[in-house]
Design an enzyme around this catalytic site. Structure first.
Site, short mmCIF file in Angstrom:
data_model
loop_
_atom_site.label_atom_id
_atom_site.label_comp_id
_atom_site.label_asym_id
_atom_site.label_seq_id
_atom_site.Cartn_x
_atom_site.Cartn_y
_atom_site.Cartn_z
N ARG A 1 9.27 4.87 38.53
CA ARG A 1 9.64 4.87 37.13
C ARG A 1 9.01 3.59 36.71
N GLN B 1 0.90 -1.27 0.07
CA GLN B 1 -0.03 -0.13 0.05
C GLN B 1 0.95 1.35 0.03
N GLU C 1 1.11 0.40 10.15
CA GLU C 1 -0.28 0.33 10.53
C GLU C 1 -0.91 1.93 11.05
N SER D 1 0.51 7.69 5.09
CA SER D 1 -0.54 7.97 5.87
C SER D 1 -1.88 8.30 4.99
N GLY E 1 6.55 -4.98 3.93
CA GLY E 1 7.40 -6.08 4.52
C GLY E 1 7.53 -7.24 3.43
N ARG F 1 20.15 -6.36 41.20
CA ARG F 1 21.17 -5.46 41.15
C ARG F 1 21.13 -4.85 42.57
C1 LIG Z 1 2.81 -7.60 12.78
C2 LIG Z 1 2.63 -6.34 12.26
C3 LIG Z 1 3.23 -6.01 10.93
C4 LIG Z 1 2.62 -4.50 10.34
C5 LIG Z 1 3.58 -3.93 9.26
C6 LIG Z 1 3.19 -2.82 8.81
C7 LIG Z 1 2.06 -2.66 7.87
C8 LIG Z 1 1.60 -1.38 7.34
O1 LIG Z 1 2.10 -0.27 7.87
S1 LIG Z 1 0.36 -1.29 6.20
C9 LIG Z 1 0.00 0.24 5.81
C10 LIG Z 1 -0.54 1.06 7.03
N1 LIG Z 1 -0.98 2.21 6.67
C11 LIG Z 1 -2.08 3.02 7.16
O2 LIG Z 1 -2.28 2.66 8.22
C12 LIG Z 1 -2.45 4.42 6.51
C13 LIG Z 1 -3.01 5.16 7.38
N2 LIG Z 1 -4.22 6.10 6.90
C14 LIG Z 1 -5.34 5.55 6.89
O3 LIG Z 1 -5.84 4.76 7.27
C15 LIG Z 1 -6.14 6.64 6.06
O4 LIG Z 1 -5.73 7.48 4.89
C16 LIG Z 1 -6.93 7.61 7.16
C17 LIG Z 1 -8.00 6.86 8.02
C18 LIG Z 1 -5.97 8.35 7.97
C19 LIG Z 1 -7.76 8.65 6.14
O5 LIG Z 1 -8.62 8.07 5.24
P1 LIG Z 1 -9.54 8.67 4.28
O6 LIG Z 1 -9.97 7.84 3.25
O7 LIG Z 1 -8.68 10.05 3.83
O8 LIG Z 1 -10.68 8.91 5.20
P2 LIG Z 1 -11.32 9.97 6.15
O9 LIG Z 1 -11.75 11.25 5.25
O10 LIG Z 1 -10.29 10.64 7.10
O11 LIG Z 1 -12.49 9.36 6.72
C20 LIG Z 1 -13.59 8.71 5.75
C21 LIG Z 1 -14.32 8.11 6.71
O12 LIG Z 1 -13.99 6.87 6.70
C22 LIG Z 1 -13.65 6.49 8.31
N3 LIG Z 1 -12.54 5.34 8.41
C23 LIG Z 1 -11.25 5.76 8.02
N4 LIG Z 1 -10.64 4.81 8.24
C24 LIG Z 1 -11.51 3.57 8.69
C25 LIG Z 1 -11.42 2.35 8.94
N5 LIG Z 1 -10.25 1.98 8.72
N6 LIG Z 1 -12.31 1.72 9.17
C26 LIG Z 1 -13.42 2.21 9.35
N7 LIG Z 1 -13.78 3.52 8.75
C27 LIG Z 1 -12.69 4.15 8.46
C28 LIG Z 1 -13.56 7.72 9.15
O13 LIG Z 1 -13.99 7.60 10.24
C29 LIG Z 1 -14.57 8.63 8.21
O14 LIG Z 1 -15.73 8.17 8.61
P3 LIG Z 1 -16.86 9.50 8.53
O15 LIG Z 1 -16.73 10.10 7.38
O16 LIG Z 1 -18.10 9.01 9.21
O17 LIG Z 1 -16.38 10.62 9.80
C1 LIG Z 2 8.76 -1.03 10.00
C2 LIG Z 2 7.83 -0.55 9.01
C3 LIG Z 2 7.04 -1.37 8.33
C4 LIG Z 2 6.05 -1.37 7.31
N1 LIG Z 2 5.59 -2.17 6.53
C5 LIG Z 2 4.55 -1.63 5.72
C6 LIG Z 2 4.00 -2.81 4.98
O1 LIG Z 2 4.20 -3.96 5.29
N2 LIG Z 2 3.07 -2.33 3.96
C7 LIG Z 2 2.84 -1.02 3.67
O2 LIG Z 2 1.92 -0.74 2.95
N3 LIG Z 2 3.28 -0.17 4.50
C8 LIG Z 2 4.22 -0.39 5.31
N4 LIG Z 2 5.04 0.59 6.40
C9 LIG Z 2 4.83 1.96 6.16
C10 LIG Z 2 3.82 2.58 7.06
O3 LIG Z 2 2.44 2.07 7.20
C11 LIG Z 2 4.10 4.04 6.93
O4 LIG Z 2 5.36 4.44 7.20
C12 LIG Z 2 2.96 4.90 8.05
O5 LIG Z 2 1.44 4.40 7.72
C13 LIG Z 2 3.19 6.31 8.12
O6 LIG Z 2 3.00 6.89 6.98
P1 LIG Z 2 4.10 7.98 6.64
O7 LIG Z 2 5.17 7.19 6.71
O8 LIG Z 2 3.58 8.67 5.38
O9 LIG Z 2 4.29 9.16 7.66
P2 LIG Z 2 3.80 10.62 7.21
O10 LIG Z 2 2.43 10.61 7.36
O11 LIG Z 2 4.68 11.09 6.35
O12 LIG Z 2 4.13 11.05 8.92
C14 LIG Z 2 5.03 12.05 8.94
C15 LIG Z 2 4.81 13.18 10.04
O13 LIG Z 2 3.55 13.72 9.35
C16 LIG Z 2 2.61 13.78 10.50
N5 LIG Z 2 1.26 13.85 9.83
C17 LIG Z 2 0.88 13.26 8.58
N6 LIG Z 2 -0.56 13.48 8.18
C18 LIG Z 2 -0.83 14.23 9.22
C19 LIG Z 2 -2.02 15.32 9.67
N7 LIG Z 2 -3.20 14.97 8.57
N8 LIG Z 2 -2.21 15.92 10.60
C20 LIG Z 2 -1.28 16.16 11.42
N9 LIG Z 2 -0.22 15.38 11.41
C21 LIG Z 2 0.26 14.54 10.33
C22 LIG Z 2 2.60 12.39 11.14
O14 LIG Z 2 2.10 12.68 12.51
C23 LIG Z 2 4.05 12.46 11.40
O15 LIG Z 2 4.85 13.16 12.42
C24 LIG Z 2 5.87 0.13 7.12
C25 LIG Z 2 6.50 1.15 8.01
C26 LIG Z 2 7.52 0.76 8.72
C27 LIG Z 2 8.28 1.78 9.56
#
Ligand SMILES: CCCCCCCC(=O)SCCNC(=O)CCNC(=O)[C@H](O)C(C)(C)COP(=O)(O)OP(=O)(O)OC[C@H]1O[C@@H](n2cnc3c(N)ncnc32)[C@H](O)[C@@H]1OP(=O)(O)O
Ligand SMILES: Cc1cc2nc3c(=O)[nH]c(=O)nc-3n(C[C@H](O)[C@H](O)[C@H](O)COP(=O)(O)OP(=O)(O)OC[C@H]3O[C@@H](n4cnc5c(N)ncnc54)[C@H](O)[C@@H]3O)c2cc1C
Length: 624
Positions: free
Chosen positions: A313, A117, A404, A124, A157, A290
């Protein structure tokens, strides 16, 4: 106490069996992991994952046992993304037919998947992703393409060197219109020789913070150059594209596209409680061993765990480990309940699930990262050694504040949910679930302090009401200030720091409430409930800096080691010379030191070339 921590006798039994299976298998040794080069470490991860699969098949392990096996191996790698994200994404966004086709192969490890993604330019902001999936009706295919450098997939990943497939998130374009982000299954590498398929440039994004684990994971970069995939590889539970290229949205909320992230966020809360408990186990056990400074009369030195500063702490982290464990058990129930409701097209609790998973993931991972770093300091100099297990534990768990979903971005999602609830309350709607307390707005906004005597502070009902009043007042205050702004959006942006604080207060109320509810259950074991009541008091009161804490710390001190022994971790899983069950810290530290490759020779490499000439030259100069 073990059962209270694990959740059931069965959970204790299965965990013990899997932990011992891993600890007793030399293939799963990890004591030299931080001494390996990145390539050696990656190869070691492949070896462990293959051996784990072999043992899973040989022993006919259940899904629960196999997950625990992976957990106790304790080395992030491609299998995490395969099971934790690739499979759930297909389950949540694939049709029955697509699930049957792809999950059959995934469960048999005939393919290895990841969740692609995030891009170089967007993580984000999912709606800002740039990868395109353009439908070509002449060939009934999607053309997957990275139009810009910033659209390169970046971070997934397992993407770098291992995954053969991925769920790729891209902008769906058909009939010239952009329908936003959707999920597509793509094969990335040949199943014959693992080479990348035509049009796909793929690799690892490079080393990450710290040594050892998480550098075991091949987070990757991928660029697509007009790669064609069949139309039926678009995940079509949420929306379809017809043979003619017509976009058809199904009757489920578009937010289900984010369903995998909701699932992973709830698992991350359990991961945080586990990581925190490991750090606390090390720091408490070491603090009991310790001794530094004794009585002036030359008496025995004092255990550092007896110092009030050490307790103030460390004991809030001990309480937090239990608090996060219990709220994580509740969150798992909430997620299961929402998923069951989704099956019957009941989407009513989806917003609550999103707010709870986002908020709890954010609060627990931030607190855990801070606590692991503090536990390192609580162990003095030895806490800085890799052999303490703490630097690697910190390096592995720090990114949970970002992946996430960045923790602040997620708290703003919670704040958005709270502001909606406050306005609904104002229009007479009774809130339910974790915001039900907001319906008590009259009482909570006026209530004088419900705690008057010192004893009140240990009355769960009083503590809960204090946290409800705190959360509600912060939310209402934000809503009132937003309403004074020229627009809702401007107000929300202006007030975002306060909104984040209000979101944290709401989430902390959930954690305190679930701890209190846990204490209302039947809890096995003599004296266990009393100890947990003290920990609940410490968790709640440390958040509001209450002076009762000192007395509570003194009451917990005699049982502190027993409370961390209840986590029931093997020395192998803890991976710490300081946290060993037998307390034989100093000989363990000494033994671990000699394993370092630097000690393979008594005279170090480089002496002849760089040190000897320098010393000789300086010696000569000194004789002139
Ligand atoms: C072991 C673990 C290993 C993990 C490895 C790591 C894997 C990863 O990192 S994978 C990638 C992860 N990436 C993320 O998490 C991205 C984070 N960003 C987001 O989820 C979205 O961009 C987000 C929610 C911030 C904004 O989404 P966007 O489409 O712009 O929606 P937004 O306009 O904010 O919201 C629209 C509506 O959807 C709802 N919504 C947003 N997300 C969700 C959700 N996940 N579920 C349900 N509803 C949702 C909002 O509440 C809002 O509802 P309402 O209109 O009623 O207020
Ligand atoms: C170890 C690791 C593993 C990962 N694995 C995966 C994976 O398997 N698959 C995948 O798809 N992704 C993966 N990711 C990516 C991860 O999901 C993103 O890094 C994460 O979602 C944060 O997004 P970003 O890097 O764009 O941060 P950014 O959004 O660029 O964050 C930078 C700064 O901007 C701030 N910011 C951003 N938007 C706003 C806002 N609207 N208001 C206020 N502050 C804001 C944040 O708080 C932060 O301080 C991984 C990342 C890491 C570090």
């Amino acid at each position: 106490m073990k059962v209270a921590w694990a959740g059931s006798r069965h959970a204790v039994e299965v965990a013990d069996r899997m932990a011992c299976l891993v600890a007793s298998d030399p293939v799963f040794r990890k004591d030299t992991r931080t001494m390996l080069s990145r390539k050696e470490l990656f190869k070691d991860t492949l070896k462990k994952a293959a051996h784990a699969w072999k043992r899973t098949v040989e022993l006919h392990l259940t899904e629960e046992e196999a997950n625990l096996l992976r957990l106790y191996i304790d080395q992030p790698g491609y299998v995490d993304l395969h099971w934790v994200m690739f499979v759930p994404a297909i389950k949540g966004q694939g049709t029955e037919e697509q699930q049957k086709k792809w999950l059959t192969m995934a469960y048999k490890f005939q393919i290895i998947g990841t969740y692609a993604q995030t891009e170089l330019g967007h993580g984000s902001n999912v709606q800002g992703l740039e990868t395109t999936a353009t439908f070509d009706p002449s060939t009934d295919e999607f053309i997957m393409h990275s139009p810009t450098l910033t659209s390169s997939k970046w971070w997934p990943g397992g993407l770098g060197k291992t995954s053969t497939h991925a769920v790729v998130y891209a902008r769906l374009i058909t009939e010239g219109k952009d329908y936003g982000i959707h999920g597509f299954i793509m094969q990335l590498r040949s199943l014959d020789d693992h080479s990348p398929l035509p049009g796909i440039t793929i690799g690892d994004i490079g080393g990450k913070f710290g040594s050892g684990a998480y550098n075991s994971m091949d987070n990757g970069v991928m660029r697509l150059d007009h790669v064609r995939i069949p139309r039926d590889q678009m995940l079509m539970r949420l929306a379809q594209v017809t043979r003619e290229g017509k976009y058809v949205h199904s009757d489920v909320p578009k937010q289900l596209l984010y369903g995998t992230m909701v699932y992973v966020r709830q698992t991350i809360v359990a991961d945080a409680s586990r990581a925190l408990s490991r750090a606390v186990c090390i720091a408490v056990r070491y603090g009991a061993i310790r001794k530094q400074f004794g009585s002036k009369a030359g008496g025995p030195e004092t255990q550092v765990l007896n110092y009030k500063t050490q307790q103030s702490r460390l004991f809030p982290f001990l309480a937090s480990a239990y608090a996060f464990r219990f709220v994580g058990q509740w969150l798992k129930w909430l997620y299961t309940d929402v998923t069951q409701k989704l099956e019957s097209k009941d989407f009513s609790t989806l917003p609550e699930a999103h707010a709870c998973t986002a908020g709890l993931k954010s609060v627990t991972t931030s607190a855990t990262a801070d606590a692991i770093e503090e536990c390192q300091k609580l162990c003095g100099g030895h806490g800085y050694l890799n052999s303490s297990g703490l630097p690697e534990l910190f390096a592995v768990n720090l990114p949970a504040c970002t992946y996430e979903g960045d923790n602040v971005v997620l708290l703003l999602q919670v704040a958005r949910f709270l502001m909606k609830t406050v306005s609904q309350v104002a229009s007479g709607k009774q809130p339910v679930g974790t915001t039900a307390y907001m319906g008590n707005i009259q009482h909570l906004m006026q209530c004088k302090s419900v705690v008057n005597t010192v004893e009140d502070w240990l009355n769960p009902a009083a503590i809960k009401e204090v946290f409800e009043a705190r959360a509600l007042r912060m939310a209402v205050n934000c809503a009132q200030n937003i309403s004074k702004a020229p627009s809702q959006e401007e107000g929300f942006s202006e007030l975002s720091p306060d909104l984040v604080e209000a979101a944290v207060a709401h989430v902390q109320l959930i954690i305190v409430t679930k701890f209190i509810e846990k204490l209302q259950e039947d809890i096995l074991g003599h004296g266990v409930k009393e100890q947990l009541q003290k920990l609940c008091g410490i968790y709640a009161l440390h958040l509001i800096h209450n002076e009762r804490l000192g007395k509570l710390y003194a009451q917990v001190r005699p049982n502190a080691v027993a409370l961390v022994d209840a986590f029931d971790y093997t020395d192998h899983y803890l991976g710490s010379a300081l946290g060993r069950y037998d307390g034989d810290v100093y000989s363990a530290l000494y033994k671990e030191a000699w394993k370092d490759p630097l000690n393979e020779t008594v005279v170090p490499d480089g002496y002849q070339e760089h040190l000897r000439p320098l010393l000789k030259q300086q010696l000569k100069l000194s004789r002139l």
